[in-house]
Write an enzyme that holds these catalytic residues in place. Structure first.
Site, mmCIF file in Angstrom:
data_model
loop_
_atom_site.group_PDB
_atom_site.id
_atom_site.type_symbol
_atom_site.label_atom_id
_atom_site.label_comp_id
_atom_site.label_asym_id
_atom_site.label_seq_id
_atom_site.Cartn_x
_atom_site.Cartn_y
_atom_site.Cartn_z
ATOM 1 N N ASP A 127 0.763 -1.250 0.000
ATOM 2 C CA ASP A 127 0.000 0.000 0.000
ATOM 3 C C ASP A 127 0.795 1.304 0.000
ATOM 4 O O ASP A 127 0.612 2.147 -0.852
ATOM 5 C CB ASP A 127 -0.942 0.005 1.204
ATOM 6 C CG ASP A 127 -1.836 -1.237 1.246
ATOM 7 O OD1 ASP A 127 -1.736 -2.096 0.366
ATOM 8 O OD2 ASP A 127 -2.657 -1.330 2.179
ATOM 9 N N GLU B 13 2.822 -9.586 11.375
ATOM 10 C CA GLU B 13 2.498 -9.139 10.012
ATOM 11 C C GLU B 13 3.766 -8.697 9.278
ATOM 12 O O GLU B 13 4.000 -9.076 8.136
ATOM 13 C CB GLU B 13 1.495 -7.982 10.127
ATOM 14 C CG GLU B 13 0.908 -7.516 8.805
ATOM 15 C CD GLU B 13 -0.036 -6.327 8.989
ATOM 16 O OE1 GLU B 13 -0.165 -5.811 10.129
ATOM 17 O OE2 GLU B 13 -0.644 -5.911 7.997
HETATM 18 C C1 2M8 Z 1 -2.874 -4.344 4.060
HETATM 19 O O1 2M8 Z 1 -3.803 -3.543 3.356
HETATM 20 C C2 2M8 Z 1 -5.098 -3.169 3.861
HETATM 21 C C3 2M8 Z 1 -5.873 -2.585 2.690
HETATM 22 O O2 2M8 Z 1 -6.020 -3.586 1.705
HETATM 23 C C4 2M8 Z 1 -5.023 -2.159 4.970
HETATM 24 O O3 2M8 Z 1 -3.935 -1.628 5.249
HETATM 25 O O4 2M8 Z 1 -6.064 -1.904 5.590
HETATM 26 C C5 2M8 Z 1 -1.809 -4.755 3.020
HETATM 27 O O5 2M8 Z 1 -0.681 -5.299 3.646
HETATM 28 C C6 2M8 Z 1 -2.408 -5.747 2.041
HETATM 29 O O6 2M8 Z 1 -1.434 -6.239 1.164
HETATM 30 C C7 2M8 Z 1 -3.081 -6.910 2.769
HETATM 31 O O7 2M8 Z 1 -3.751 -7.706 1.817
HETATM 32 C C8 2M8 Z 1 -4.073 -6.438 3.833
HETATM 33 C C9 2M8 Z 1 -4.594 -7.551 4.706
HETATM 34 O O8 2M8 Z 1 -3.525 -8.305 5.246
HETATM 35 O O9 2M8 Z 1 -3.467 -5.470 4.685
#
Ligand code: 2M8
Length: 456
Positions: free
Chosen positions: A186, A423
């Site tokens: 992101d 994470e």
């Molecule tokens: C993160 O992204 C989400 C939006 O999609 C967020 O920050 O709220 C990113 O690391 C993305 O790659 C990942 O799929 C998601 C859920 O783990 O989190």
């Protein structure tokens, strides 16, 4: 920081801990990405999660994908998020109401709420992986997985066709993304320049939910970045999520080199799945065309000086020259060109990545410490992401780079033994960051721990 699953010291304890994380996050047929921070089903998370489930139960693994693909749009888009209707309001933002897809477009599925964008196409890779693991199971498992693959192949074909057409009207072989969230990385500095040009207009008010779930806001994107993310969502809504309209007017249009590389590899996997799913010859020819066009597209974006492939900003018509892990696109795509392969391996080993003297473990930081936008604690701006380490390891292993792959896996397991299923991880101190008990981290741990310690 202690994870709910504990700090797994030995391989057995780690595998038990990883399985416990998946089971705790399992909502029956699909798995939330993290216990609190991400309470819904995310697209590329689900694919990696399925890779982990395969080691516990291949039938459960394939259900993860079937469940996700059942929310596919009529256009072929596989949505970034399938919303869990049972979570409390305010748990995650932007929520289904903010995306408002069902009201704005008939392309969105009627039965579930989804977001209106997509994520990297890892799904065919995961499906093939599940198939390979299922070969070691009993007859009922093999039959069940085969039947599911039969159903999945037309959906995966529609998904890849969508990316090769609506997301590549130029036929460049590269996938256009319309939001940094589509890249999965992101707030990577590779999007900074494109995002800086975006002027936020009349943005309906919103409250971020993500900051409630991390101890330190510097681990997450900034408020300024969130305003721009939400403004891009408003613009997509104003275009009723119509891909052709978005292409005409949208201020953020970027050829994402990582999604493009993943699509190349996913097309190779889909070719094998097409065989299992008995797709017709015309479909198979189409997949080969997409894959070959993808490889040509990646070659166009090769930067010999950096030894990396670069994203392309469609709006400003220029390459985005930032050193991040996405630049290893040729390795991830198993690009057969020997010169590029050697250069990629040299870049990977160099002080810009694994050879950096201050790294806690020789694992790839999401952004090179040499890059201007590097920040060691901030999300995709520097931390090491175990899930990305797995993708790189898998690609290296698949393409015969056994030594590098073996070293990467060993370092990754050392890291996980110290940080649990975090994470992401600070590259120098080794501090676990973001969510604990992140599903995809647990999933890749399970795959790394499964005998015989290579991909199936
Ligand atoms: C993160 O992204 C989400 C939006 O999609 C967020 O920050 O709220 C990113 O690391 C993305 O790659 C990942 O799929 C998601 C859920 O783990 O989190």
């Amino acid at each position: 920081m202690t994870t709910a699953a504990g700090h797994p010291g030995t391989s057995d304890a780690m595998a038990r801990g990883a399985a416990a994380v998946l089971r705790a996050n399992d909502l029956g047929g699909w798995t939330k990405a993290a216990p609190r921070l991400y309470p819904h089903q995310w697209s590329w998370d689900s694919a990696f999660i399925a890779v982990g489930w395969a080691r516990l139960d291949p039938l459960r693994a394939i259900r993860e994908l079937t469940s996700l693909l059942s929310a596919q749009w009529a256009t072929g888009l596989v949505p970034q998020i399938v919303f869990n209707p049972d979570v409390a309001a305010g748990s995650y933002f932007p929520d289904a109401e903010r995306w408002d897809c069902r009201r704005l477009t008939e392309a969105a599925p009627a039965a579930v709420d989804t977001s209106g964008i997509c994520q990297p196409p890892v799904h065919a890779i995961a499906a093939l992986h599940i198939w390979s693991v299922a070969q070691h199971g009993d007859e009922a498992t093999r039959t069940g997985v085969r039947a599911a693959i039969h159903e999945l192949v037309p959906r995966l074909l529609a998904w890849h066709r969508y990316l090769a057409t609506a997301r590549d009207p130029e036929q460049s072989g590269l996938v256009t993304i319309v939001h940094p969230w589509e890249s999965g990385t992101d707030n990577s500095p590779r999007w900074d320049q494109a995002m800086e040009t975006i002027l936020v207009g009349d943005l309906p008010p919103f409250a971020r939910a993500d900051l409630q779930h991390v101890v330190d806001p510097s681990q997450r994107p900034t408020n300024e970045e969130y305003d721009r993310y939400l403004w891009l969502v408003e613009l997509l809504k104003r275009a009723d999520y119509d891909d052709a309209l978005i292409y005409e007017s949208h201020p953020f249009l970027v050829k994402d080199i990582l999604s493009s590389a993943i699509l190349v590899t996913a097309n190779s996997a889909l070719l094998a799945l097409a065989e299992i799913g008995e797709a017709d010859d015309a479909d198979r020819r189409e997949i080969v065309e997409w894959r070959d066009r993808g490889l040509r597209g990646l070659a166009q974006q090769w930067d010999a000086e950096l030894g990396l492939a670069l994203d392309w900003n469609v709006r400003s018509a220029e390459s985005i020259r930032v050193q991040t892990i996405a630049g290893f696109a040729p390795l991830i795509a198993s690009d057969p060109n020997e010169e590029r392969r050697a250069a990629q391996l040299a870049t990977l080993a160099s002080p810009a990545f694994l050879g950096h003297p201050d790294l806690r473990w020789p694992l790839p930081p999401s952004t090179s410490p040499d890059a201007a936008g590097f920040q060691p604690r901030s999300y995709w701006r520097g931390p090491v992401w175990p899930v990305f380490t797995w993708l790189l390891w898998w690609a290296l292993d698949q393409s015969g780079e056994a030594d590098v792959a073996t070293r990467l896996r060993a370092a990754a397991l050392d890291q996980l033994a110290a940080v649990g299923f975090a994470e992401y991880v600070e590259p120098f101190s080794g501090e676990p960051l973001g969510s604990a008990d992140q599903s995809w981290t647990a999933a890749v741990a399970l795959d790394w721990l499964a005998p015989p310690h290579t991909s199936p």
